[in-house]
Scaffold this active site. Structure first.
Site, mmCIF file in Angstrom:
data_model
loop_
_atom_site.group_PDB
_atom_site.id
_atom_site.type_symbol
_atom_site.label_atom_id
_atom_site.label_comp_id
_atom_site.label_asym_id
_atom_site.label_seq_id
_atom_site.Cartn_x
_atom_site.Cartn_y
_atom_site.Cartn_z
ATOM 1 N N ASN A 1 31.190 73.785 63.907
ATOM 2 C CA ASN A 1 32.073 74.061 62.774
ATOM 3 C C ASN A 1 32.048 75.569 62.523
ATOM 4 O O ASN A 1 31.079 76.099 61.980
ATOM 5 C CB ASN A 1 31.596 73.295 61.535
ATOM 6 C CG ASN A 1 32.421 73.614 60.299
ATOM 7 O OD1 ASN A 1 33.498 74.209 60.384
ATOM 8 N ND2 ASN A 1 31.923 73.214 59.143
ATOM 9 N N TRP A 2 33.122 76.258 62.918
ATOM 10 C CA TRP A 2 33.148 77.715 62.797
ATOM 11 C C TRP A 2 33.339 78.179 61.351
ATOM 12 O O TRP A 2 33.162 79.348 61.054
ATOM 13 C CB TRP A 2 34.279 78.291 63.658
ATOM 14 C CG TRP A 2 34.102 78.116 65.125
ATOM 15 C CD1 TRP A 2 33.128 77.420 65.778
ATOM 16 C CD2 TRP A 2 34.949 78.652 66.152
ATOM 17 N NE1 TRP A 2 33.313 77.471 67.140
ATOM 18 C CE2 TRP A 2 34.432 78.226 67.402
ATOM 19 C CE3 TRP A 2 36.100 79.427 66.138
ATOM 20 C CZ2 TRP A 2 35.024 78.576 68.614
ATOM 21 C CZ3 TRP A 2 36.699 79.776 67.337
ATOM 22 C CH2 TRP A 2 36.155 79.354 68.571
ATOM 23 N N LYS A 3 33.737 77.267 60.483
ATOM 24 C CA LYS A 3 34.026 77.603 59.084
ATOM 25 C C LYS A 3 35.049 78.752 59.037
ATOM 26 O O LYS A 3 35.897 78.848 59.914
ATOM 27 C CB LYS A 3 32.737 77.898 58.322
ATOM 28 C CG LYS A 3 31.729 76.738 58.431
ATOM 29 C CD LYS A 3 30.584 76.853 57.485
ATOM 30 C CE LYS A 3 29.652 75.661 57.659
ATOM 31 N NZ LYS A 3 28.555 75.668 56.681
ATOM 32 N N HIS B 1 33.632 67.687 53.986
ATOM 33 C CA HIS B 1 32.481 68.590 54.091
ATOM 34 C C HIS B 1 32.024 68.978 52.689
ATOM 35 O O HIS B 1 32.828 69.090 51.762
ATOM 36 C CB HIS B 1 32.870 69.833 54.899
ATOM 37 C CG HIS B 1 31.701 70.681 55.286
ATOM 38 N ND1 HIS B 1 31.109 71.568 54.411
ATOM 39 C CD2 HIS B 1 31.012 70.781 56.452
ATOM 40 C CE1 HIS B 1 30.109 72.174 55.024
ATOM 41 N NE2 HIS B 1 30.018 71.711 56.257
ATOM 42 N N GLU C 1 31.244 71.694 51.413
ATOM 43 C CA GLU C 1 31.906 72.888 50.875
ATOM 44 C C GLU C 1 33.288 72.547 50.336
ATOM 45 O O GLU C 1 33.735 73.124 49.336
ATOM 46 C CB GLU C 1 31.973 73.967 51.958
ATOM 47 C CG GLU C 1 30.597 74.521 52.310
ATOM 48 C CD GLU C 1 30.513 75.183 53.664
ATOM 49 O OE1 GLU C 1 29.407 75.609 54.036
ATOM 50 O OE2 GLU C 1 31.539 75.263 54.372
ATOM 51 N N GLU D 1 24.662 65.820 56.019
ATOM 52 C CA GLU D 1 24.387 67.232 55.797
ATOM 53 C C GLU D 1 23.734 67.422 54.429
ATOM 54 O O GLU D 1 24.427 67.442 53.406
ATOM 55 C CB GLU D 1 25.678 68.050 55.850
ATOM 56 C CG GLU D 1 26.313 68.106 57.229
ATOM 57 C CD GLU D 1 27.264 69.278 57.332
ATOM 58 O OE1 GLU D 1 27.151 70.035 58.299
ATOM 59 O OE2 GLU D 1 28.114 69.445 56.439
ATOM 60 N N GLY E 1 23.443 76.500 55.835
ATOM 61 C CA GLY E 1 23.539 77.949 55.777
ATOM 62 C C GLY E 1 22.400 78.630 55.048
ATOM 63 O O GLY E 1 22.463 79.822 54.764
ATOM 64 N N SER F 1 21.627 73.905 59.203
ATOM 65 C CA SER F 1 20.788 74.917 59.856
ATOM 66 C C SER F 1 20.188 74.402 61.164
ATOM 67 O O SER F 1 18.999 74.620 61.450
ATOM 68 C CB SER F 1 19.694 75.416 58.906
ATOM 69 O OG SER F 1 20.267 76.027 57.760
ATOM 70 N N GLY G 1 26.737 74.713 62.281
ATOM 71 C CA GLY G 1 27.465 75.772 61.602
ATOM 72 C C GLY G 1 27.278 77.113 62.267
ATOM 73 O O GLY G 1 27.863 77.410 63.301
ATOM 74 N N GLY G 2 26.424 77.960 61.691
ATOM 75 C CA GLY G 2 26.273 79.334 62.151
ATOM 76 C C GLY G 2 25.947 79.475 63.625
ATOM 77 O O GLY G 2 26.456 80.389 64.303
#
Length: 254
Positions: free
Chosen positions: A9-11, A94, A96, A166, A172, A210, A231-232
């Site tokens: 997930n590049w966000k 998600h 967010e 999640e 993050g 993470s 994610g990151g």
């Protein structure tokens, strides 16, 4: 046996130049058969990713979709538009989206219906905040999110759906649920889905929060963790590929 799935997930990250390097790294190191791999760029870069990934075995997904099929909904992107750009997957609900954009369980269900009707495979996210976990409410919160799914969708509709657990406190932040904590919640998720009439053992449940190359093997080694929503670490080809390789090793019993 449930096949491992790793989704990046590049966000809201990326540029044409940085994406090209990232995608090149993925194309040059295609996934092995033991694991499925997908990436979810921002809407604006889906065309670039679709072109770069064609034929390499990495699937394409979107980070969100509209609850509307089409029409005068400025700024929205429909399920049929995602299909046009070769998307196979779409992330729905998600944390967010729930926290920053007010997405309710009811809206998540509407989006899931749109995705399923269009033939997209939804990855629906559930999870609790740190305050909720420390208050002993983690299973209550996640259970309510799961009940919304099983009450609205049939077991047949659930066949193409993936659940991603999640813990919001681990997204993050560098904090990660221990493999034991994650496994415990994944078992709970399967049991709750089964109680709601779905076949819990047949639903793939991913862990997100993470996930890194360093902790991936320990997480994937747990019997109820079927992969990761990354994610990151998905923004760096080497890190993402290392996570995929960890999933492949576990799947192959290496």
């Amino acid at each position: 046996m449930r096949k491992k799935l790793v989704v990046g997930n590049w966000k809201m990250n990326g540029s044409l130049a940085s994406n090209a390097l990232l995608l090149q790294g993925l194309v040059e190191n295609p996934p092995v058969d033991a694991v499925e791999v997908a990436v979810c760029p921002p809407f604006i870069y889906l065309g670039q990713a679709a072109s770069a990934l064609e034929g390499c075995g990495v699937m394409l997904g979107a980070q969100n979709l509209s609850a509307f099929a089409g029409g005068a909904y400025t700024g929205e992107v429909s399920a049929s538009m995602l299909q046009d750009l070769a998307c196979e997957w779409v992330i729905v609900g998600h944390s967010e989206r729930r926290a920053y954009f007010g997405e309710s369980d009811a809206l998540v269900i509407e989006k899931l219906r749109m995705a399923l009707a269009a033939g997209l495979r939804p990855i629906v996210c559930v999870g609790e905040t740190l305050e909720q976990r420390e208050s002993g409410l983690a299973t209550q919160v996640v259970g309510a999110q799961l009940d919304a799914l099983t009450q609205a969708l049939s077991a047949a509709e659930a066949v193409s759906l993936v659940v991603a657990y999640e813990p919001v406190w681990a997204i993050g932040t560098g904090r990660t649920a221990t493999p034991e904590q994650a496994q415990e919640m994944h078992v709970f998720i399967r049991q709750r889905l089964s109680a709601g009439g779905w076949v819990g053992e047949g639903v793939r449940v991913l862990y997100g929060g993470s996930v890194t190359a360093d902790n991936a093997s320990l997480l994937f080694g747990k019997p109820d963790i079927d992969g990761a929503l990354v994610g990151g670490a998905s923004l760096v080809a080497g890190s993402f590929l290392a996570i995929c390789a960890a999933a492949a090793r576990v799947s192959s019993g290496i």
